[in-house]
Design a protein around this motif. Sequence first.
Motif, mmCIF file in Angstrom:
data_model
loop_
_atom_site.group_PDB
_atom_site.id
_atom_site.type_symbol
_atom_site.label_atom_id
_atom_site.label_comp_id
_atom_site.label_asym_id
_atom_site.label_seq_id
_atom_site.Cartn_x
_atom_site.Cartn_y
_atom_site.Cartn_z
ATOM 1 N N THR A 149 0.840 -1.185 0.000
ATOM 2 C CA THR A 149 0.000 0.000 0.000
ATOM 3 C C THR A 149 0.882 1.244 0.000
ATOM 4 O OG1 THR A 149 -1.676 -1.207 1.249
ATOM 5 C CG2 THR A 149 -1.879 1.176 1.195
ATOM 6 N N MET A 150 0.508 2.242 -0.807
ATOM 7 C CA MET A 150 1.302 3.459 -0.917
ATOM 8 C C MET A 150 1.129 4.336 0.317
ATOM 9 S SD MET A 150 3.376 5.480 -2.492
ATOM 10 C CE MET A 150 3.493 5.052 -4.224
ATOM 11 N N VAL A 151 2.196 4.541 1.055
ATOM 12 C CA VAL A 151 2.186 5.405 2.236
ATOM 13 C C VAL A 151 2.208 6.869 1.780
ATOM 14 C CG1 VAL A 151 3.482 6.090 4.292
ATOM 15 C CG2 VAL A 151 3.328 3.676 3.656
ATOM 16 N N GLY A 152 1.446 7.724 2.463
ATOM 17 C CA GLY A 152 1.384 9.134 2.116
ATOM 18 C C GLY A 152 0.274 9.473 1.160
ATOM 19 N N SER A 153 -0.388 8.447 0.622
ATOM 20 C CA SER A 153 -1.550 8.642 -0.229
ATOM 21 C C SER A 153 -2.806 8.455 0.614
ATOM 22 C CB SER A 153 -1.519 7.640 -1.386
ATOM 23 O OG SER A 153 -2.617 7.817 -2.253
ATOM 24 N N ASP A 154 -3.958 8.914 0.111
ATOM 25 C CA ASP A 154 -5.218 8.792 0.854
ATOM 26 C C ASP A 154 -6.000 7.565 0.433
ATOM 27 O OD1 ASP A 154 -4.674 11.105 2.196
ATOM 28 O OD2 ASP A 154 -6.423 12.215 1.484
ATOM 29 N N VAL A 155 -6.859 7.115 1.329
ATOM 30 C CA VAL A 155 -7.918 6.169 0.992
ATOM 31 C C VAL A 155 -9.231 6.910 1.185
ATOM 32 C CG1 VAL A 155 -7.926 5.234 3.359
ATOM 33 C CG2 VAL A 155 -8.990 3.942 1.501
ATOM 34 N N ILE A 156 -10.187 6.660 0.301
ATOM 35 C CA ILE A 156 -11.500 7.289 0.416
ATOM 36 C C ILE A 156 -12.570 6.230 0.161
ATOM 37 C CG2 ILE A 156 -11.618 8.005 -2.015
ATOM 38 C CD1 ILE A 156 -13.024 10.561 -1.063
ATOM 39 N N GLN A 157 -13.646 6.288 0.921
ATOM 40 C CA GLN A 157 -14.770 5.391 0.677
ATOM 41 C C GLN A 157 -16.045 6.225 0.611
ATOM 42 O OE1 GLN A 157 -15.974 2.541 3.564
ATOM 43 N NE2 GLN A 157 -15.890 3.943 5.301
ATOM 44 N N LEU A 158 -16.969 5.798 -0.240
ATOM 45 C CA LEU A 158 -18.251 6.481 -0.371
ATOM 46 C C LEU A 158 -19.328 5.460 -0.708
ATOM 47 C CD1 LEU A 158 -18.809 6.863 -3.756
ATOM 48 C CD2 LEU A 158 -16.848 8.337 -3.399
ATOM 49 N N LYS A 159 -20.554 5.815 -0.345
ATOM 50 C CA LYS A 159 -21.685 4.919 -0.545
ATOM 51 C C LYS A 159 -22.797 5.654 -1.283
ATOM 52 C CE LYS A 159 -19.889 3.318 3.693
ATOM 53 N NZ LYS A 159 -19.805 3.675 5.118
ATOM 54 N N ARG A 160 -23.485 4.937 -2.156
ATOM 55 C CA ARG A 160 -24.559 5.508 -2.961
ATOM 56 C C ARG A 160 -25.257 4.388 -3.717
ATOM 57 N NH1 ARG A 160 -23.327 6.132 -8.538
ATOM 58 N NH2 ARG A 160 -21.154 5.716 -9.103
ATOM 59 N N VAL A 161 -26.261 4.749 -4.493
ATOM 60 C CA VAL A 161 -26.832 3.793 -5.437
ATOM 61 C C VAL A 161 -26.443 4.227 -6.844
ATOM 62 C CG1 VAL A 161 -28.748 3.105 -3.962
ATOM 63 C CG2 VAL A 161 -29.058 5.017 -5.556
ATOM 64 N N ILE A 162 -26.373 3.262 -7.760
ATOM 65 C CA ILE A 162 -26.071 3.558 -9.150
ATOM 66 C C ILE A 162 -27.172 4.446 -9.717
ATOM 67 C CG2 ILE A 162 -25.610 2.561 -11.412
ATOM 68 C CD1 ILE A 162 -23.481 1.995 -9.290
ATOM 69 N N ALA A 163 -26.810 5.407 -10.545
ATOM 70 C CA ALA A 163 -27.715 6.499 -10.905
ATOM 71 C C ALA A 163 -29.010 6.060 -11.583
ATOM 72 C CB ALA A 163 -26.969 7.492 -11.802
ATOM 73 N N ASN A 164 -28.984 5.002 -12.390
ATOM 74 C CA ASN A 164 -30.173 4.626 -13.144
ATOM 75 C C ASN A 164 -30.915 3.473 -12.473
ATOM 76 O OD1 ASN A 164 -29.577 6.486 -15.274
ATOM 77 N ND2 ASN A 164 -28.050 5.033 -16.039
ATOM 78 N N PRO A 165 -32.246 3.601 -12.293
ATOM 79 C CA PRO A 165 -33.004 2.494 -11.705
ATOM 80 C C PRO A 165 -33.018 1.294 -12.638
ATOM 81 C CG PRO A 165 -34.488 4.199 -12.512
ATOM 82 C CD PRO A 165 -33.104 4.749 -12.632
ATOM 83 N N VAL A 166 -33.234 0.103 -12.078
ATOM 84 C CA VAL A 166 -33.242 -1.138 -12.857
ATOM 85 C C VAL A 166 -34.613 -1.787 -12.760
ATOM 86 C CG1 VAL A 166 -30.772 -1.495 -12.535
ATOM 87 C CG2 VAL A 166 -32.373 -2.484 -10.907
ATOM 88 N N ALA A 167 -34.887 -2.675 -13.705
ATOM 89 C CA ALA A 167 -36.183 -3.343 -13.736
ATOM 90 C C ALA A 167 -36.226 -4.547 -12.806
ATOM 91 C CB ALA A 167 -36.518 -3.767 -15.164
ATOM 92 N N ALA A 168 -35.081 -5.247 -12.672
ATOM 93 C CA ALA A 168 -35.053 -6.463 -11.856
ATOM 94 C C ALA A 168 -33.649 -6.652 -11.295
ATOM 95 C CB ALA A 168 -35.474 -7.664 -12.685
ATOM 96 N N PRO A 169 -33.528 -7.324 -10.143
ATOM 97 C CA PRO A 169 -32.206 -7.571 -9.549
ATOM 98 C C PRO A 169 -31.341 -8.496 -10.407
ATOM 99 C CG PRO A 169 -33.971 -7.885 -7.943
ATOM 100 C CD PRO A 169 -34.625 -7.803 -9.282
ATOM 101 N N THR A 170 -30.030 -8.317 -10.291
ATOM 102 C CA THR A 170 -29.045 -9.185 -10.936
ATOM 103 C C THR A 170 -28.287 -9.940 -9.859
ATOM 104 O OG1 THR A 170 -28.792 -7.615 -12.760
ATOM 105 C CG2 THR A 170 -27.065 -9.261 -12.500
ATOM 106 N N ALA A 171 -28.046 -11.218 -10.080
ATOM 107 C CA ALA A 171 -27.419 -12.079 -9.074
ATOM 108 C C ALA A 171 -26.103 -11.488 -8.580
ATOM 109 C CB ALA A 171 -27.183 -13.465 -9.660
ATOM 110 N N GLY A 172 -25.889 -11.577 -7.253
ATOM 111 C CA GLY A 172 -24.629 -11.160 -6.651
ATOM 112 C C GLY A 172 -24.599 -9.727 -6.178
#
Length: 344
Positions: A149-172
């Motif tokens: 892992t690169m020391v001195g660099s940042d890690v960032i995490q974010l949460k959201r939903v994908i912008a376009n709604p879907v008609a049905a779930p996809t496995a996984g």
Amino acid sequence: MNELIKPTKPITKRAFHKTQGFTLVELMVSLSVGLVIFAGVMSVFVGMRTTTAQTSSYGELQENGRFAISVLTDDLLRQNFWGDLSGTLSQSTLISIPAQPGNNCTGEGVNNATFPQATGPFRTLWGQTIVAGALNPLGCFSMPANTRTMVGSDVIQLKRVIANPVAAPTAGNYYLTSNLASAAIFAAGDAVPTIDNSRLWQYQHHVYYVREVSAGNDFVPVLIQGRLANFSMNFAPVIDGIERIRFMYGVDTDIDPTAAGYGIVDAYISADNMTQQLWDNAGGTRVLAVQVFVLARSIRPDNKYTNKNSYQLGDDLPFTPEDNYRRLLFSSTVTLYNNSVESW
């Protein structure tokens, strides 16, 4: 009558001299002129080749840096987007929540896992500067052999939903179904929770950091993305040649909505100087923007070049490499539209 045969012209000394080759002096002069011309042509060729290599290297840096900036800014623009749900995502607005995914990434704070928990505000954005001795701050990084892992660099995490709604779930995958007032998170394969006038959106949790991969006697820096797939957090390279990513978080510290400065960034703060209250958007403070810094580095060194430039990534100390790699620094400022309002 016999034909008269004219006598041939005798070979004179002058005519014989015209059939001779070059003299030694003439050869030496010709070779000298030829060497001068050849040296000039080679000098032009070497110069053109060096210029072409430099242009190609900087072109590669431009392409890699711009792509990395594009990926990070596009993701940040949609951070905290929850489909049709009005307001922030929390356990109180959810009628169902699945178990946390495999290899769950849990950042700092009491409610900073993939899905909301009952304690404290749900953090949809969080970051940290990676230091020696804490190379896996979220506890979920894949650590293959011959990588670091690169020391001195940042890690960032974010949460959201994908912008376009879907008609049905996809496995996984995980999904959010929501209307204006309530929502539910569920895993594909489970029964879809019943919510009136709701639509379906794929749920995502993204993590970005820089990993170095061994390549012979050197290491190549790579931008890594973690994302939900097959009910687990999985990590894969996004693009080579990204040496550091750093973020400055634009914070509005005005608590009173009627104040003149409310809704305007008061200060940009680095990840290692952010407080628990600021990350939680508690007490009226909010993170409204993010400055993104990306340092792109050439894949291969050029022993004829020494990099003595200094690169300023946010409020970090200038980085002066003193090595044989070319670099370009990219920056962008992203407004977090989904953090600027409390409800739609």
